[in-house]
Design an enzyme around this catalytic site. Structure first.
Site, PDB file in Angstrom:
ATOM      1  N   ARG A  50      48.943 -28.045  -7.221  1.00 29.40           N
ATOM      2  CA  ARG A  50      49.081 -26.600  -7.311  1.00 29.40           C
ATOM      3  C   ARG A  50      47.798 -25.916  -6.851  1.00 29.40           C
ATOM      4  O   ARG A  50      46.733 -26.533  -6.817  1.00 29.40           O
ATOM      5  CB  ARG A  50      49.395 -26.162  -8.743  1.00 29.40           C
ATOM      6  CG  ARG A  50      48.294 -26.488  -9.764  1.00 29.40           C
ATOM      7  CD  ARG A  50      47.368 -25.324 -10.051  1.00 29.40           C
ATOM      8  NE  ARG A  50      46.313 -25.687 -10.984  1.00 29.40           N
ATOM      9  CZ  ARG A  50      45.118 -26.091 -10.620  1.00 29.40           C
ATOM     10  NH1 ARG A  50      44.812 -26.210  -9.343  1.00 29.40           N
ATOM     11  NH2 ARG A  50      44.194 -26.386 -11.528  1.00 29.40           N
ATOM     12  N   GLU A  56      41.691 -17.953 -14.018  1.00 28.30           N
ATOM     13  CA  GLU A  56      40.976 -19.232 -14.144  1.00 28.30           C
ATOM     14  C   GLU A  56      40.372 -19.424 -15.522  1.00 28.30           C
ATOM     15  O   GLU A  56      39.761 -18.506 -16.070  1.00 28.30           O
ATOM     16  CB  GLU A  56      39.872 -19.279 -13.072  1.00 28.30           C
ATOM     17  CG  GLU A  56      39.771 -20.612 -12.396  1.00 28.30           C
ATOM     18  CD  GLU A  56      41.057 -21.029 -11.708  1.00 28.30           C
ATOM     19  OE1 GLU A  56      41.840 -21.792 -12.314  1.00 28.30           O
ATOM     20  OE2 GLU A  56      41.300 -20.581 -10.579  1.00 28.30           O
ATOM     21  N   HIS A  57      40.567 -20.611 -16.048  1.00 32.54           N
ATOM     22  CA  HIS A  57      40.030 -20.997 -17.358  1.00 32.54           C
ATOM     23  C   HIS A  57      40.555 -20.111 -18.482  1.00 32.54           C
ATOM     24  O   HIS A  57      39.829 -19.848 -19.444  1.00 32.54           O
ATOM     25  CB  HIS A  57      38.490 -20.964 -17.361  1.00 32.54           C
ATOM     26  CG  HIS A  57      37.886 -22.115 -16.609  1.00 32.54           C
ATOM     27  ND1 HIS A  57      37.704 -23.350 -17.176  1.00 32.54           N
ATOM     28  CD2 HIS A  57      37.445 -22.216 -15.332  1.00 32.54           C
ATOM     29  CE1 HIS A  57      37.156 -24.166 -16.267  1.00 32.54           C
ATOM     30  NE2 HIS A  57      36.998 -23.503 -15.146  1.00 32.54           N
ATOM     31  N   GLY A 150      39.975 -34.861  -7.491  1.00 29.39           N
ATOM     32  CA  GLY A 150      38.761 -34.120  -7.823  1.00 29.39           C
ATOM     33  C   GLY A 150      38.534 -32.899  -6.961  1.00 29.39           C
ATOM     34  O   GLY A 150      37.411 -32.423  -6.822  1.00 29.39           O
ATOM     35  N   SER A 154      44.693 -30.217  -8.592  1.00 23.17           N
ATOM     36  CA  SER A 154      45.440 -30.838  -9.663  1.00 23.17           C
ATOM     37  C   SER A 154      46.132 -32.134  -9.308  1.00 23.17           C
ATOM     38  O   SER A 154      47.322 -32.325  -9.561  1.00 23.17           O
ATOM     39  CB  SER A 154      46.464 -29.860 -10.199  1.00 23.17           C
ATOM     40  OG  SER A 154      46.264 -29.789 -11.556  1.00 23.17           O
ATOM     41  N   ASP A 199      48.486 -26.617 -15.061  1.00 24.91           N
ATOM     42  CA  ASP A 199      48.783 -27.470 -13.910  1.00 24.91           C
ATOM     43  C   ASP A 199      50.113 -28.185 -14.075  1.00 24.91           C
ATOM     44  O   ASP A 199      50.908 -28.290 -13.145  1.00 24.91           O
ATOM     45  CB  ASP A 199      47.681 -28.533 -13.744  1.00 24.91           C
ATOM     46  CG  ASP A 199      46.300 -27.918 -13.759  1.00 24.91           C
ATOM     47  OD1 ASP A 199      46.208 -26.688 -13.607  1.00 24.91           O
ATOM     48  OD2 ASP A 199      45.334 -28.670 -13.930  1.00 24.91           O
ATOM     49  N   LYS A 247      35.631 -34.059 -13.494  1.00 27.63           N
ATOM     50  CA  LYS A 247      35.779 -33.407 -14.789  1.00 27.63           C
ATOM     51  C   LYS A 247      35.462 -34.372 -15.936  1.00 27.63           C
ATOM     52  O   LYS A 247      34.987 -33.952 -16.987  1.00 27.63           O
ATOM     53  CB  LYS A 247      37.210 -32.881 -14.905  1.00 27.63           C
ATOM     54  CG  LYS A 247      37.399 -31.951 -16.061  1.00 27.63           C
ATOM     55  CD  LYS A 247      38.104 -30.654 -15.748  1.00 27.63           C
ATOM     56  CE  LYS A 247      39.297 -30.692 -14.856  1.00 27.63           C
ATOM     57  NZ  LYS A 247      40.436 -31.389 -15.436  1.00 27.63           N
TER      58      LYS A 247
END
Ligand code: NG1
Ligand code: MG
Length: 502
Positions: A50, A56-57, A150, A154, A199, A247
């Site tokens: 996606r 965001e966040h 990475g 996603s 995601d 992450k």
């Protein structure tokens, strides 16, 4: 919600994908499956990556987000094997070597080990945990992924969701879309990331030609929203900075720390608003900014495309922004653990338990609650306004200027308040805007990875050329044409997860 019935789609249904290349890919996958395991797969499960357009966040703050599914995906070809062994291979066997497990071992996941099959086990566990069952069948699976790992698109959600689809079919289960999405979000926590649910929701529920306005609270709900149709039409250009942000290794100072900062922020904001007891009674675990806002106004959730309800969101979020300033404005430098514990009248050790530090450790001296809360509330405001513009019926240039401005503000907020950008992302955004992008921002967790750009179709080549010449040629001069086309491409909203049968 209806149960997630397996659907059969023709290859030409994969929007935006190169149909011939896809047909070749499916045929290769089936042929390799046969060569590896001795027979044709029963089915192929597919789940896409996606791109998050805006928001965001804030999924883990309980606020709505606005992503779309894209063509790159994970495929899982599978067949039950009448044994108690699960054999899993990957088309990229050099990077992801074959693994074999007994059914009984599939629930053991060691998050400290960097092991690709951990994600496969996550998907396996996700489905079975959801129905509180052990697995009962051995099967063979062959995976193929085209979402760069990475990179902020996603790959992990595509991987886990596609695996879940395969496992539920092998095990004869039938979860709803919402159940699959929630189970996948829970499942990723087994690899040590305290992830939100965006995601997985968009990978499962994505719709061709539409972005999704996804709400998480009080329940998961995805509303398809079309981007305004303009002439020339607009496209999204994705540019991967090729700065890899892992992450899992950076979680204690980046992703998981941000989750904790917003959680403690919610607790302290509730106290500031005089509703600490009220939210404690609401029994929200975890307590999010969205729950604090709802409890403060004690009104039902609003999210439909009704003008007044949108106006309601906007008013509330603006009030919360003012309260944020009052609550945390004294500490622009951030809070120490002791200061936060004192503010919440708990011992420092108790604070550590409240934020589940034994499971998701974090590492910092100062927790920047002011800036993180300002980002969360202002970003939620931008998501609501973005949807409002999309549904306004306006298709003029001004409407795209407005959408682009919201994306640009989101990037500024991610850079300055949430501190999840990086110099390369900032530079790519600047270059793209100069070449004709209306709005440019990072997408996904940030600290590297991908950026997304709102570009009129007749400027797509200009933007791509500017980035190729001024970013990629400067920092990655030995990049092959193939790798460049994987890093830099235009895309449109594609379909969500599905099954294919021979
Ligand atoms: P990516 O880009 O996949 O690392 C992460 C989270 C999302 C969301 C975004 C930031 C996972 C699986 N995904 O995305 O839930 O919080 O960051 O908006 O951790
Ligand atoms: Mg991920």
């Amino acid at each position: 919600m209806s149960s997630f019935a397996p659907t059969v789609h023709g290859l030409s249904d994969i929007y935006g994908a190169d149909v011939d290349a896809q047909a070749v890919r499916y045929a290769r996958l089936a042929a390799t499956f046969k060569a590896t395991f001795g027979s044709q797969p029963e089915f192929i499960a597919r789940a896409p990556g996606r791109v998050n357009i805006i928001g965001e966040h804030i999924d883990y703050c309980g606020f709505p987000v606005f992503p779309m599914a894209i063509a790159p995906d994970t495929l899982v070809a599978a067949r039950a094997n009448r044994s108690d062994l699960i054999r899993v291979s990957n088309m990229d066997g050099a990077k992801y070597p074959p693994r074999e497990f007994s059914v009984a071992d599939m629930f053991e996941i060691d998050p400290t080990k960097h092991e690709w099959s951990n994600y496969f086990k996550c998907g396996y566990r996700g489905v079975l945990d959801h129905v509180s069952r052990q697995g009962s069948k051995g099967f063979d699976a062959l995976l193929d992924g085209t979402v760069p790992a990475g990179g902020g698109l996603s790959s992990s959600a595509a991987f886990v969701c596609a695996t879940q689809l395969a496992v539920q079919r092998i095990e004869g289960l039938s979860l709803t879309q919402a159940e699959l999405a929630s189970a996948a979000a829970q499942a990723e926590r087994h690899v040590g990331v305290n992830a939100g649910g965006m995601d997985q929701a968009v990978s499962i529920m994505g719709q061709q030609d539409s972005a999704l306005f996804i709400e998480f609270h009080p329940t998961l709900k995805a509303t398809p929203v079309r981007l305004p149709e303009a002439d020339p039409p607009f496209a999204f250009v994705i540019a991967n900075t090729l700065v890899v942000s892992n992450k899992h290794t950076t979680a204690p100072t980046n992703y998981n720390l941000r989750v904790v900062e917003t959680r403690i922020g919610a607790l302290m904001l509730a106290k500031h608003l005089g509703i600490a007891e009220r939210v404690a009674c609401a029994n929200a675990d975890p307590l999010t900014f969205k729950v604090v806002m709802d409890e403060y106004f004690a009104k039902p959730n609003v999210g439909d495309s009704n003008d007044d309800e949108v106006q309601g969101w906007i008013e509330r979020l603006e009030i919360m922004l003012r309260e944020t300033e009052k609550a945390f404005g004294t500490h622009p430098q951030g809070y120490t653990r002791d200061e936060m514990a004192a503010a919440l009248s708990v011992a420092t050790a108790e604070l550590s338990a409240k934020i589940h530090e034994n499971q998701f450790p974090v590492c910092t001296d100062r927790f920047k609650l002011l800036q993180r809360a300002q980002h969360a509330f202002s970003e939620a405001l931008r998501v609501v306004k973005f949807r409002q513009v999309c549904e306004s019926g306006d298709t003029s240039d001004e409407c795209f200027v407005a959408l682009g401005a919201l994306m640009n503000q989101s990037q500024d907020s991610c850079r300055d308040l949430f501190e999840c950008s990086c110099p390369e992302l900032d530079e790519v955004c600047k270059l793209a805007r100069k070449a004709g992008s209306f709005g440019s921002r990072l997408t996904g967790a940030g600290w590297g990875g991908c950026s997304v750009h709102l570009v009129p179709a007749n400027k797509v080549d200009d933007v791509k050329k500017a980035l190729a010449d001024q970013y990629y040629a400067t920092y990655f001069s030995d990049l092959s044409t193939e790798r460049l086309s994987e890093a830099l491409f235009a895309t449109k909203p594609g379909r969500g997860a599905c099954y294919y049968f021979a």
